[in-house]
Scaffold this active site. Structure first.
Site, PDB file in Angstrom:
ATOM      1  N   ASP A  86       0.869  -1.166   0.000  1.00  0.00           N
ATOM      2  CA  ASP A  86       0.000   0.000   0.000  1.00  0.00           C
ATOM      3  C   ASP A  86       0.915   1.227   0.000  1.00  0.00           C
ATOM      4  O   ASP A  86       2.111   1.135   0.276  1.00  0.00           O
ATOM      5  CB  ASP A  86      -0.942  -0.016   1.215  1.00  0.00           C
ATOM      6  CG  ASP A  86      -2.140   0.914   1.008  1.00  0.00           C
ATOM      7  OD1 ASP A  86      -2.087   1.781   0.099  1.00  0.00           O
ATOM      8  OD2 ASP A  86      -3.131   0.801   1.747  1.00  0.00           O
TER       9      ASP A  86
HETATM   10  C1  BGC Z   1      -5.044   3.269   0.149  1.00  0.00           C
HETATM   11  C2  BGC Z   1      -5.148   2.285  -0.996  1.00  0.00           C
HETATM   12  C3  BGC Z   1      -4.976   3.005  -2.311  1.00  0.00           C
HETATM   13  C4  BGC Z   1      -3.645   3.757  -2.308  1.00  0.00           C
HETATM   14  C5  BGC Z   1      -3.366   4.515  -3.600  1.00  0.00           C
HETATM   15  C6  BGC Z   1      -3.803   4.127   0.053  1.00  0.00           C
HETATM   16  O1  BGC Z   1      -3.809   5.127   1.008  1.00  0.00           O
HETATM   17  O2  BGC Z   1      -5.055   2.576   1.374  1.00  0.00           O
HETATM   18  O3  BGC Z   1      -6.385   1.627  -0.946  1.00  0.00           O
HETATM   19  O4  BGC Z   1      -5.066   2.120  -3.380  1.00  0.00           O
HETATM   20  O5  BGC Z   1      -3.665   4.679  -1.233  1.00  0.00           O
HETATM   21  O6  BGC Z   1      -4.201   5.583  -3.742  1.00  0.00           O
END
Ligand code: BGC
Length: 735
Positions: free
Chosen positions: A272
């Site tokens: 993530d």
């Molecule tokens: C979120 C993810 C997301 C990523 C990119 C993160 O903060 O937890 O679900 O895909 O950001 O935007």
């Protein structure tokens, strides 16, 4: 060579562009290079092609594929990795997510959130929505869509529950798998997330989910297994949190042991955004790619050094790149790369066909919770309809069409063209000669006067939700939530409903919530329709459902409790966790297997609405159950009949009741099918149970085992209404 970055969108610019049609799109340039790239031969398997490519890459070229550049302004996407024309490697663009093509993209469709898809219990619909999102993603130049999310809704207050698929591992797995199949049918890799046990937003970057092996294997990981084994998902995103003390993105048990060995995942694991915490540990423990909001910290030069020092073996580096490339070959990213800039950046893909899919999805996931005196559908001509509530108006529609955070379409910039309930219902009502009067509910006196002067009062009740924030209460809040928190509630939604219901007996509540809410007014209203966060077709879907153009056919993917006191979360140790010895917060999953309806069943608690519940404008009869044992399990056949006078779809559900020797929760969902029936029509439903449908996780053998005994089978239209009963013996036992 890096592809020059021609277009950096300033938000809002691109709406002027023409709607794209597939035929007009220019595809990327990798095909012209094919002569020098033997791995561009489509007749070779993804494994062979990936091996050939990795073999041809230099150390620097390998490292370059393993971290996002952190350039989140790059034509509106979440991240990117530059193309390598000399190797025919396309540029890789990563983008959010499950409710449409979001981030700062423009001209895309805002679909309903994940919970609506789950509530449809309809794999065909979920596949269709996935394919629609994949189609838009491809036309916007995206190679990797950061969806779907399948974490289990362990607590109804979980801030991201609306992005996920509810409280049951089987339903989550089937929902996620169908969405993945849809997305990947468009040559865009899907990313199942957030692996794993990422069930709260409070302390989401530091918290450790403390959980035993059996609970993990039976409740929290099977949805990922379905994504891998059933849908062949290209990528897995590991989560921010720790699991049993180790960050998910450097957790060898989760990544190497379970995901790659046990599930046999051949694709790549990305972190993530900002979820990578080390170089050597993460790489050796199974992380393949770092994603961040800045350019790679751990997997760029630090990884190169670690490989040169043999702290990360070259074989492991090759494996990391191989996994990425293998998925991209398998999904078709190399063979059918999306259009490159600037066409993609300016394409408007919110086409009539996409909107029709968004509408169908919003309709198919709505759940009718109450319909006393047949107050719904709204029938007859020349009625006076009071439409009440902030969520029904133009501003409110912008607040409640989707939940907040990275899944929102768009997360920033131009508001999408949301059809408000006021607009959609007014248009539909006028066709019947009805008159609609609107009161936003912030002036209680005005709302009450409007309701008193009407034949029917429809109150829209909103409750905001967002990534980044857990809910603080189960009661509906008229608030707007974003990554940084929620605004204060501007009306007391419960008081508004009570007041309206006290002057109008035909009061109908439409809920626009991402998760369960309490309903202290339930006995005083005649109708309740849960529409979740319905996407940009909000008002059109509400109108079609309320006026009976479509019969509601969704079923609850969560139990709706009467109060927080009923839920399996009994203490702060469980939720949101307390500081542990390691200096970080720990959330104890001491409820074990008793998540959602498993808890309510085991403790004999009657919730407000049970898991799997949902009414229709018609009624269904179940008959003729036949259970035929097979070598692996059983085939269960039964008949569903539409016993009413309208067409409607029913979700027939099958639960297995294990024998005491298995030490399982009282019953568990193991199959379902959604059937559309005309009045009087019957259909035979056939559901196949395999050995896994009867298995529990044995912590001595660390594998699935079937306890010998008699397994009862219940079939019906809700977890609390199973009119058909059968049984099958396993392990030599008879019933
Ligand atoms: C979120 C993810 C997301 C990523 C990119 C993160 O903060 O937890 O679900 O895909 O950001 O935007």
């Amino acid at each position: 060579m890096f592809r020059p970055r021609l277009v950096r969108l300033s938000l809002g610019l691109a709406f002027a562009a023409a709607t794209v049609t597939p035929a007009l799109v220019q595809t990327g340039g990798s095909a012209v290079q094919a002569a020098g790239c033997p791995w561009m031969n489509r007749h070779k398997s993804p494994d062979v092609r990936a091996h050939e490519l990795v073999h041809a890459m230099t150390l620097d070229q390998k490292i370059a594929e393993l971290y996002g550049r952190g350039d989140i302004t790059y034509y509106g996407a979440a991240n990117d990795i530059p193309a390598v024309p000399a190797l025919c490697i396309p540029e890789l663009v990563f983008n959010d997510a499950g409710a449409g093509v979001g981030d700062a993209m423009v001209g895309t469709t805002a679909f309903p959130d994940g919970i609506t898809d789950a509530a449809s219990w309809d794999p065909n619909m979920q596949r269709k929505v996935g394919a629609a999102i994949g189609w838009e993603a491809w036309h916007k130049g995206i190679d990797v869509q950061l969806a779907p999310g399948v974490d289990i809704a362990r607590d109804p207050l979980g801030g991201r529950n609306f992005e996920y698929a509810g409280e049951d591992p089987y339903l989550s797995g089937q929902t996620g798998a169908a969405e993945i199949e849809g997305i990947q049918s468009q040559h865009v890799a899907a990313t199942v997330k957030h692996y794993a046990l990422n069930d709260q937003e409070t302390n989401r970057m530091t918290d450790s989910s403390q959980v035993n092996e059996r609970t993990m294997q039976e409740i929290h990981l099977p949805a990922y297994e379905a994504a891998v084994k059933q849908a062949h998902v290209g990528a897995v995103m590991c989560s921010y949190n720790r699991v049993n003390g180790t960050y998910a993105c450097e957790n060898s048990y989760l990544l190497n042991h379970v995901l790659k060995d046990e599930f046999g995942f051949p694709g790549w694991v990305m972190s993530d955004w900002g979820g990578t915490h080390s170089t050597v540990k993460a790489a050796n423990n199974g992380l393949d790619q770092e994603q961040n909001i800045s350019s790679g910290t751990y997997f760029s030069s630090a990884l190169k050094t670690a490989v040169q020092k043999h702290q990360v073996p070259m074989s492991r580096l090759n494996d990391m790149v191989f996994r990425l490339m293998r998925s991209l070959f398998a999904v078709g990213v190399f063979d059918d790369p999306p259009p490159s800039e600037p066409q993609a950046a300016t394409a408007v893909v919110d086409t009539p066909q996409e909107r029709a899919t968004a509408l169908e999805a919003a309709e198919g996931g709505a759940v009718l919770l109450k319909d006393a005196h047949n107050v719904l559908p709204i029938a007859g001509a020349n009625k006076r309809i009071a439409l009440i509530g902030h969520a029904a108006g133009e501003d409110g529609a912008q607040d409640f069409y989707q939940g907040g955070g990275s899944s929102k379409v768009p997360i920033a910039g131009v508001d999408p063209a949301v059809v408000s309930p006021l607009a959609g219902i007014t248009t539909r009502a006028e066709a019947d000669g009805d008159a609609v009067t609107y009161a936003d509910g912030r002036d209680l006196g005005d709302a009450v006067a409007t309701a008193a002067a009407s034949d029917v009062a429809v109150v829209f009740v909103g409750d905001g939700g967002s990534e980044g924030t857990d809910r603080s209460t189960l009661s509906a809040q008229d608030d707007t939530c974003t990554l940084v928190g929620c605004s204060p509630s501007l009306t007391s939604e419960d008081q508004l409903v009570e007041q309206v219901a006290s002057v109008n007996p035909n009061t109908i509540v439409v809920l626009q919530t991402g998760a369960p809410v309490t309903m202290p007014w339930l006995s005083k209203v005649r109708g309740v329709l849960e529409m979740w966060y319905p996407g940009e077709q909000d008002g059109n879907a509400a109108a079609a459902l309320l006026f009976g153009d479509v019969s509601p056919s969704g079923k609850l993917p969560y139990t709706f409790p009467k109060s927080l006191a009923q839920t399996p979360i009994r203490s702060a140790k469980q939720w949101p966790g307390v500081n542990g010895q390691g200096g970080y917060p720990v959330s104890e999953y001491s409820e074990g297997l008793l998540v959602g309806y498993r808890w309510y069943d085991a403790k004999h608690i009657t919730p407000l609405f049970p898991f799997g519940f949902g009414l229709s404008y018609t009624s269904f009869r179940y008959s003729n159950l036949r259970v035929t044992p097979t070598h692996a399990g059983a085939v269960v056949r039964f008949t569903v009949t539409n016993a009413g006078s309208r067409a409607g779809a029913e979700v027939a559900q099958l639960y297995v009741f294990d024998p005491p020797a298995a030490h399982e929760p009282p019953k568990q969902l193991k199959g379902y099918d959604k059937v559309l029936l005309l009045p009087g029509q019957s259909q035979t439903v056939s559901l196949t149970l395999d050995s896994r449908s009867f298995a529990y996780w044995n912590t001595h053998s660390h594998s699935w085992r079937v306890a010998a005994g008699c397994y009862r089978i219940g079939v019906g239209g809700s977890s609390a209404s199973l009119p058909l009963h059968g049984s099958v013996g396993r392990g030599g036992a008879r019933c």
